[in-house]
Design a protein around this motif. Structure first.
Motif, mmCIF file in Angstrom:
data_model
loop_
_atom_site.group_PDB
_atom_site.id
_atom_site.type_symbol
_atom_site.label_atom_id
_atom_site.label_comp_id
_atom_site.label_asym_id
_atom_site.label_seq_id
_atom_site.Cartn_x
_atom_site.Cartn_y
_atom_site.Cartn_z
ATOM 1 N N ALA A 20 72.486 92.089 15.617
ATOM 2 C CA ALA A 20 72.083 90.688 15.499
ATOM 3 C C ALA A 20 71.693 90.184 16.893
ATOM 4 C CB ALA A 20 73.236 89.868 14.929
ATOM 5 N N VAL A 21 70.444 89.725 17.004
ATOM 6 C CA VAL A 21 69.949 89.282 18.318
ATOM 7 C C VAL A 21 69.872 87.758 18.315
ATOM 8 C CG1 VAL A 21 68.084 89.461 20.007
ATOM 9 C CG2 VAL A 21 68.606 91.427 18.528
ATOM 10 N N PHE A 22 70.647 87.127 19.181
ATOM 11 C CA PHE A 22 70.733 85.662 19.249
ATOM 12 C C PHE A 22 69.838 85.171 20.368
ATOM 13 C CE2 PHE A 22 74.249 87.235 16.998
ATOM 14 C CZ PHE A 22 74.392 86.332 15.951
ATOM 15 N N VAL A 23 68.841 84.355 19.992
ATOM 16 C CA VAL A 23 67.871 83.879 20.977
ATOM 17 C C VAL A 23 68.134 82.400 21.220
ATOM 18 C CG1 VAL A 23 65.419 83.778 21.555
ATOM 19 C CG2 VAL A 23 66.239 85.538 19.969
ATOM 20 N N SER A 24 68.406 82.046 22.473
ATOM 21 C CA SER A 24 68.709 80.645 22.786
ATOM 22 C C SER A 24 68.448 80.363 24.263
ATOM 23 C CB SER A 24 70.181 80.352 22.460
ATOM 24 O OG SER A 24 70.533 79.053 22.877
ATOM 25 N N GLN A 25 67.627 79.382 24.521
ATOM 26 C CA GLN A 25 67.377 78.997 25.922
ATOM 27 C C GLN A 25 68.658 78.522 26.570
ATOM 28 O OE1 GLN A 25 67.061 77.009 29.295
ATOM 29 N NE2 GLN A 25 67.247 75.593 27.573
ATOM 30 N N SER A 26 69.276 77.520 25.935
ATOM 31 C CA SER A 26 70.466 76.902 26.546
ATOM 32 C C SER A 26 71.688 77.804 26.455
ATOM 33 C CB SER A 26 70.779 75.579 25.825
ATOM 34 O OG SER A 26 71.062 75.853 24.454
ATOM 35 N N GLY A 27 71.723 78.611 25.406
ATOM 36 C CA GLY A 27 72.924 79.432 25.160
ATOM 37 C C GLY A 27 74.077 78.618 24.596
ATOM 38 N N GLU A 28 73.791 77.363 24.215
ATOM 39 C CA GLU A 28 74.875 76.470 23.757
ATOM 40 C C GLU A 28 74.587 75.839 22.395
ATOM 41 O OE1 GLU A 28 77.619 76.258 25.403
ATOM 42 O OE2 GLU A 28 77.088 76.925 27.420
ATOM 43 N N THR A 29 73.445 76.119 21.793
ATOM 44 C CA THR A 29 73.079 75.460 20.532
ATOM 45 C C THR A 29 74.130 75.739 19.453
ATOM 46 O OG1 THR A 29 70.778 75.612 21.147
ATOM 47 C CG2 THR A 29 71.225 75.313 18.804
ATOM 48 N N ALA A 30 74.660 74.669 18.863
ATOM 49 C CA ALA A 30 75.819 74.812 17.973
ATOM 50 C C ALA A 30 75.524 75.731 16.787
ATOM 51 C CB ALA A 30 76.267 73.437 17.490
#
Ligand code: UD1
Ligand code: M6R
Length: 353
Positions: A105-115
């Motif tokens: 599972a690849v989690f893509v997030s700029q902030s790394g904090e999106t709930a």
């Protein structure tokens, strides 16, 4: 500091040649004594074997980060041969969708904090999937809780609308595809072509940004509109979705990104002489299909703005603008009759092909 720029979003858009270079620095290697072209993602090197054995790779994210993953999916599918699926984080949670220990599972997030993305990560961890992060913010929750990952190194993104992170995310996922794909002989030519294009990308973006004033002129024509459709397919389906998200978020205008292959299954009913439609028709595997989409839209007297690769102005406009159409800068900027002008702008746009 935003320097000479009016706001952070503008600064970050213009930073892309540098942010993309930083994203690739030390990771994309070309030349040297062996002249080999390779990819080295320090954060993943100990996990590549496990990823290659996965039953599927599932991208998970929200908004722009989801769109970036959608843009990268075809490269990953082609180079890895592994099933690649997509999940909007909130939808995965709403459905409590399937997630297995054989999944990556690849989690893509700029902030790394999106709930939503963080909750989806917790869900995937509970289901024992290998969890990989693609984040911009070192030390963020998603970077800490994933088993491994890659920082996109785009530099702080202060503007609320994600811009430079989007392009760096796509580049990281293209490098991820190269790393997972390994050096199978069957992929060699494609790998080298992708690496050459990635090296060239900052210069192409620099050229694109020179169109800034033209884009502002076009925006002046569109600002009073109610709605703006974006048609793309292939890699550029994601471009259409991402642009329409930006139009909503920044211009506060309704906009919809539409998969051009779906046009005749409903959206064609919307086409008339007044609704502006952007069609992305770059030189990729979908080019000839997009040419026929343009013809069909033109037959319905659609108000088109075609974005194409350099040198393709004729190829995307020959048949369609022989009638009453005017070019946008000739027709309207000078006489200011914004609502009455039939738009037919053709821009030079390059993308990863
Ligand atoms: C790392 C260093 C970089 C240094 C380089 C030298 C950091 C943050 N990066 O970069 O400063 O120049 O080595 O070789 O110290 N990770 C996650 N989840 C994520 C993102 C990353 O778990 O969402 C992990 C990675 O698996 C890795 C670590 O964080 O263990 C650093 O990742 P990344 O910065 O991408 O690694 P390098 O590019 O090797
Ligand atoms: O920080 P993230 O990448 O996880 O954020 C996800 C979305 O909230 C974000 O991309 C949002 O869609 C942007 N503001 C769009 O410009």
């Amino acid at each position: 500091h935003k320097g000479n720029h009016e706001h952070y979003m503008q600064k970050e858009i213009h930073e892309q040649p540098e942010s993309l270079t930083t994203t690739m620095r030390g990771r994309l290697i070309r030349g040297g004594t062996c002249k080999a072209k390779t990819v080295l993602l320090g954060g993943l090197k100990d996990h590549l074997k496990t990823i290659r054995r996965s039953w599927r790779i599932v991208f998970i994210g929200c908004g722009t980060s989801y769109n970036a993953a959608l843009a990268a999916r075809p490269i990953l599918e082609k180079l890895s041969g592994i099933l690649v699926t997509m999940e909007i984080a909130s939808d995965l949670l709403d459905r409590q969708g399937p997630m297995y220990r054989e999944d990556t599972a690849v989690f893509v997030s700029q902030s790394g904090e999106t709930a939503d993305t963080l909750h989806a990560l917790e869900y995937a961890l509970q289901n024992a999937a290998l969890c990989v992060g693609i984040t911009n913010t070192v030390g963020s929750a998603i970077a800490r809780k994933t088993h491994c990952g890659v920082h996109i190194n785009a530099g702080a993104e202060i503007g609320v609308a994600s811009t430079k992170a989007y392009t760096s995310q796509i580049v990281v996922m293209a490098m991820l595809a190269l790393a997972i794909g390994g050096d199978a002989i069957s992929n060699q030519a494609r790998r080298e072509a992708i690496i050459d294009c990635l090296f060239d990308l900052p210069n192409k973006v620099r050229d694109m940004l020179k169109l800034d004033q033209e884009m502002k002129d076009l925006a002046k024509l569109l600002i009073a509109e109610q709605s703006l459709l974006m048609f793309g397919r292939g890699y550029n389906y994601a471009t259409a979705l991402e642009r329409s998200l930006k139009v909503k978020e920044v211009a506060l205008m309704h906009s919809e990104g539409i998969l051009a292959g779906e046009m005749k299954h409903g959206p064609l009913a919307l086409v008339d002489e007044s609704l502006p439609i952007v069609v992305i028709a770059t030189r990729d595997a979908c080019f000839s299909k997009q040419q026929s989409v343009i013809q069909q839209l033109h037959a319905r007297k659609g108000r088109l703005i075609v974005m194409c690769s350099s040198g393709d102005a004729t190829a995307v406009s020959r048949q369609k603008y022989s009638g009453s159409a005017k070019t946008w800068h000739k027709g309207s900027l000078k006489c200011q009759k914004l609502q009455k002008v039939h738009l037919s702008a053709t821009f030079q746009k390059k993308w990863i092909t």
